[in-house]
Design a protein around this motif. Sequence first.
Motif, PDB file in Angstrom:
ATOM      1  N   ILE A 136      26.098  25.758  10.908  1.00  0.00           N
ATOM      2  CA  ILE A 136      25.214  26.791  11.418  1.00  0.00           C
ATOM      3  C   ILE A 136      24.970  26.569  12.897  1.00  0.00           C
ATOM      4  O   ILE A 136      24.554  25.491  13.319  1.00  0.00           O
ATOM      5  CB  ILE A 136      23.898  26.828  10.626  1.00  0.00           C
ATOM      6  N   TYR A 137      25.310  27.594  13.655  1.00  0.00           N
ATOM      7  CA  TYR A 137      25.082  27.576  15.092  1.00  0.00           C
ATOM      8  C   TYR A 137      23.855  28.412  15.400  1.00  0.00           C
ATOM      9  O   TYR A 137      23.471  29.271  14.604  1.00  0.00           O
ATOM     10  CB  TYR A 137      26.311  28.132  15.822  1.00  0.00           C
ATOM     11  N   TYR A 138      23.266  28.154  16.557  1.00  0.00           N
ATOM     12  CA  TYR A 138      22.059  28.885  16.933  1.00  0.00           C
ATOM     13  C   TYR A 138      22.231  29.489  18.316  1.00  0.00           C
ATOM     14  O   TYR A 138      22.691  28.815  19.239  1.00  0.00           O
ATOM     15  CB  TYR A 138      20.846  27.944  16.916  1.00  0.00           C
ATOM     16  N   GLN A 139      21.844  30.763  18.408  1.00  0.00           N
ATOM     17  CA  GLN A 139      21.900  31.434  19.713  1.00  0.00           C
ATOM     18  C   GLN A 139      20.481  31.776  20.153  1.00  0.00           C
ATOM     19  O   GLN A 139      19.701  32.331  19.371  1.00  0.00           O
ATOM     20  CB  GLN A 139      22.741  32.713  19.628  1.00  0.00           C
ATOM     21  N   PRO A 140      20.133  31.451  21.413  1.00  0.00           N
ATOM     22  CA  PRO A 140      18.760  31.684  21.856  1.00  0.00           C
ATOM     23  C   PRO A 140      18.411  33.160  22.034  1.00  0.00           C
ATOM     24  O   PRO A 140      19.255  33.972  22.408  1.00  0.00           O
ATOM     25  CB  PRO A 140      18.696  30.957  23.206  1.00  0.00           C
ATOM     26  N   LYS A 141      17.143  33.468  21.779  1.00  0.00           N
ATOM     27  CA  LYS A 141      16.572  34.766  22.132  1.00  0.00           C
ATOM     28  C   LYS A 141      15.547  34.490  23.217  1.00  0.00           C
ATOM     29  O   LYS A 141      14.686  33.626  23.058  1.00  0.00           O
ATOM     30  CB  LYS A 141      15.878  35.392  20.919  1.00  0.00           C
ATOM     31  N   ILE A 142      15.682  35.213  24.313  1.00  0.00           N
ATOM     32  CA  ILE A 142      14.847  34.979  25.487  1.00  0.00           C
ATOM     33  C   ILE A 142      13.834  36.100  25.634  1.00  0.00           C
ATOM     34  O   ILE A 142      14.201  37.273  25.562  1.00  0.00           O
ATOM     35  CB  ILE A 142      15.718  34.986  26.775  1.00  0.00           C
ATOM     36  N   GLN A 143      12.587  35.727  25.858  1.00  0.00           N
ATOM     37  CA  GLN A 143      11.583  36.753  26.144  1.00  0.00           C
ATOM     38  C   GLN A 143      11.801  37.217  27.585  1.00  0.00           C
ATOM     39  O   GLN A 143      11.767  36.401  28.514  1.00  0.00           O
ATOM     40  CB  GLN A 143      10.193  36.156  25.976  1.00  0.00           C
ATOM     41  N   ALA A 144      12.007  38.520  27.766  1.00  0.00           N
ATOM     42  CA  ALA A 144      12.419  39.010  29.084  1.00  0.00           C
ATOM     43  C   ALA A 144      11.375  38.733  30.163  1.00  0.00           C
ATOM     44  O   ALA A 144      11.727  38.351  31.278  1.00  0.00           O
ATOM     45  CB  ALA A 144      12.737  40.507  29.025  1.00  0.00           C
ATOM     46  N   LYS A 145      10.111  38.907  29.852  1.00  0.00           N
ATOM     47  CA  LYS A 145       9.139  38.771  30.938  1.00  0.00           C
ATOM     48  C   LYS A 145       8.829  37.330  31.309  1.00  0.00           C
ATOM     49  O   LYS A 145       8.532  37.044  32.456  1.00  0.00           O
ATOM     50  CB  LYS A 145       7.876  39.596  30.685  1.00  0.00           C
ATOM     51  N   SER A 146       8.940  36.404  30.339  1.00  0.00           N
ATOM     52  CA  SER A 146       8.629  34.997  30.662  1.00  0.00           C
ATOM     53  C   SER A 146       9.880  34.157  30.859  1.00  0.00           C
ATOM     54  O   SER A 146       9.817  33.044  31.389  1.00  0.00           O
ATOM     55  CB  SER A 146       7.804  34.381  29.540  1.00  0.00           C
ATOM     56  N   MET A 147      11.014  34.672  30.411  1.00  0.00           N
ATOM     57  CA  MET A 147      12.289  33.950  30.443  1.00  0.00           C
ATOM     58  C   MET A 147      12.272  32.694  29.567  1.00  0.00           C
ATOM     59  O   MET A 147      13.099  31.798  29.732  1.00  0.00           O
ATOM     60  CB  MET A 147      12.682  33.568  31.883  1.00  0.00           C
ATOM     61  N   GLN A 148      11.348  32.641  28.638  1.00  0.00           N
ATOM     62  CA  GLN A 148      11.282  31.498  27.726  1.00  0.00           C
ATOM     63  C   GLN A 148      12.133  31.771  26.484  1.00  0.00           C
ATOM     64  O   GLN A 148      12.249  32.918  26.051  1.00  0.00           O
ATOM     65  CB  GLN A 148       9.842  31.281  27.258  1.00  0.00           C
ATOM     66  N   VAL A 149      12.656  30.690  25.919  1.00  0.00           N
ATOM     67  CA  VAL A 149      13.345  30.815  24.635  1.00  0.00           C
ATOM     68  C   VAL A 149      12.283  30.964  23.549  1.00  0.00           C
ATOM     69  O   VAL A 149      11.427  30.095  23.405  1.00  0.00           O
ATOM     70  CB  VAL A 149      14.211  29.569  24.348  1.00  0.00           C
ATOM     71  N   VAL A 150      12.321  32.069  22.838  1.00  0.00           N
ATOM     72  CA  VAL A 150      11.312  32.295  21.802  1.00  0.00           C
ATOM     73  C   VAL A 150      11.906  32.304  20.394  1.00  0.00           C
ATOM     74  O   VAL A 150      11.183  32.266  19.408  1.00  0.00           O
ATOM     75  CB  VAL A 150      10.531  33.618  22.023  1.00  0.00           C
ATOM     76  N   GLY A 151      13.219  32.354  20.334  1.00  0.00           N
ATOM     77  CA  GLY A 151      13.818  32.415  19.009  1.00  0.00           C
ATOM     78  C   GLY A 151      15.239  31.903  19.002  1.00  0.00           C
ATOM     79  O   GLY A 151      15.821  31.610  20.054  1.00  0.00           O
ATOM     80  N   ALA A 152      15.765  31.773  17.784  1.00  0.00           N
ATOM     81  CA  ALA A 152      17.136  31.324  17.607  1.00  0.00           C
ATOM     82  C   ALA A 152      17.731  32.100  16.441  1.00  0.00           C
ATOM     83  O   ALA A 152      17.122  32.164  15.372  1.00  0.00           O
ATOM     84  CB  ALA A 152      17.166  29.835  17.292  1.00  0.00           C
ATOM     85  N   GLU A 153      18.879  32.722  16.666  1.00  0.00           N
ATOM     86  CA  GLU A 153      19.553  33.373  15.541  1.00  0.00           C
ATOM     87  C   GLU A 153      20.605  32.435  14.983  1.00  0.00           C
ATOM     88  O   GLU A 153      21.435  31.899  15.729  1.00  0.00           O
ATOM     89  CB  GLU A 153      20.221  34.692  15.953  1.00  0.00           C
ATOM     90  N   ALA A 154      20.537  32.234  13.678  1.00  0.00           N
ATOM     91  CA  ALA A 154      21.513  31.391  12.995  1.00  0.00           C
ATOM     92  C   ALA A 154      22.776  32.199  12.738  1.00  0.00           C
ATOM     93  O   ALA A 154      22.713  33.301  12.192  1.00  0.00           O
ATOM     94  CB  ALA A 154      20.931  30.901  11.675  1.00  0.00           C
ATOM     95  N   LEU A 155      23.897  31.669  13.168  1.00  0.00           N
ATOM     96  CA  LEU A 155      25.175  32.327  12.945  1.00  0.00           C
ATOM     97  C   LEU A 155      26.116  31.281  12.363  1.00  0.00           C
ATOM     98  O   LEU A 155      26.282  30.197  12.932  1.00  0.00           O
ATOM     99  CB  LEU A 155      25.721  32.885  14.254  1.00  0.00           C
ATOM    100  N   CYS A 156      26.690  31.573  11.221  1.00  0.00           N
ATOM    101  CA  CYS A 156      27.469  30.512  10.594  1.00  0.00           C
ATOM    102  C   CYS A 156      28.893  30.467  11.128  1.00  0.00           C
ATOM    103  O   CYS A 156      29.431  31.445  11.654  1.00  0.00           O
ATOM    104  CB  CYS A 156      27.381  30.565   9.083  1.00  0.00           C
ATOM    105  N   ARG A 157      29.464  29.293  11.046  1.00  0.00           N
ATOM    106  CA  ARG A 157      30.826  29.030  11.489  1.00  0.00           C
ATOM    107  C   ARG A 157      31.517  28.256  10.391  1.00  0.00           C
ATOM    108  O   ARG A 157      30.937  27.373   9.793  1.00  0.00           O
ATOM    109  CB  ARG A 157      30.825  28.146  12.756  1.00  0.00           C
ATOM    110  N   TRP A 158      32.758  28.591  10.200  1.00  0.00           N
ATOM    111  CA  TRP A 158      33.532  27.884   9.191  1.00  0.00           C
ATOM    112  C   TRP A 158      34.511  26.965   9.913  1.00  0.00           C
ATOM    113  O   TRP A 158      35.377  27.444  10.647  1.00  0.00           O
ATOM    114  CB  TRP A 158      34.249  28.918   8.339  1.00  0.00           C
TER     115      TRP A 158
END
Length: 291
Positions: free
Chosen positions: A42-64
């Motif tokens: 499982i890989y994780y891609q960051p989600k950035i809050q546009a106004k603060s530029m902080q990482v607020v989330g991570a989407e799990a994307l699977c890899r085989w």
Amino acid sequence: RAKDGGRNQVCISSPAVSEEMLTPLIVETMLRNALRNKDLEIYYQPKIQAKSMQVVGAEALCRWRHSEFGEIPPHRFIPVAESSDLILPIDEYVLRAVCEQGARWLQDGYRVRMSVNVSSRQFGQPGFPELVRSILRDTKMDPSLLELEITERTAMHDVDRAVHTLTELRNLGVRIAIDDFGIGYSSLSYLMRFPVHTLKIDRSFTAGIQSAVNQNPVIGAIISLAKSLNLNVVAEGVETVQQFDFLRDNKCDEIQGYLFGEPVPPTSFQLTAFESTPQPRGFHPGQDTLA
Ligand code: C2E
Ligand code: MG
Ligand code: MG
Ligand code: MG
């Protein structure tokens, strides 16, 4: 040659095997083994809050990770898994692993919203909300930090049933996002019935943004729609500064895409996303993780 392949054939290319055509049955068999051997990562891609530029989330994307073919991306095998029941244990495996990871990060003082993709088939299982409940309990994951992404197509498949399932999930305290939004056919009246928190604008719209002054009015319309329904709005597939500027200027809440980070393993995610923005609240340096 592989490009001429029929719709129900899967092509996997690798440096070792120049181009290989694999039937769904073969892929399914290989995938079954992969699941058993824990070759799904499982890989994780960051989600950035546009106004603060902080990482607020991570989407799990699977890899085989295949011994011979190397890393196989989801679009190569998720559709095959979805056409059989194999997607059910895959989704369960991913959901559990993500909740374990989220709970561990939380224990380390990092509050990050963890997003998981849920297939149509899994979402349609009568026991799905109960499965989520038991995984949350087993892993001690904070439900408010778990977000389930279902596609617009999944939600629209059987609207009454989707509303029912989404309500049950929402009552567990988890968040819901409508993924790949805009390419389906949600009418406003349906959308208003879905108890969701977030709309994720499909990548194809993001790709259409060429400059800060965009010609295509669709993204702006989706953002205003989301705002009027009080929803959080995320743009996926953001690759350029121009796209980012346009989205931020148009009040898109969160941004996800290669511009800010590709999906990476959890250890890399932790290094790049958290090192700059540790959350002091609940941060206990000496404490063991839940592992
Ligand atoms: P999705 O949920 O819409 O995920 C976004 C896809 O866009 C991911 O592809 C991601 O790697 C890719 N992406 C992110 N940023 C960019 C960018 O800036 N440019 C471009 N061109 N692409 C970007 P990926 O990882 O190949 O996943 C494809 C789809 O497979 C996902 O679409 C999701 O529907 C499905 N999927 C992935 N992991 C899982 C899983 O664990 N379970 C289920 N059921 N489906 C999954
Ligand atoms: Mg997604
Ligand atoms: Mg998406
Ligand atoms: Mg997508």
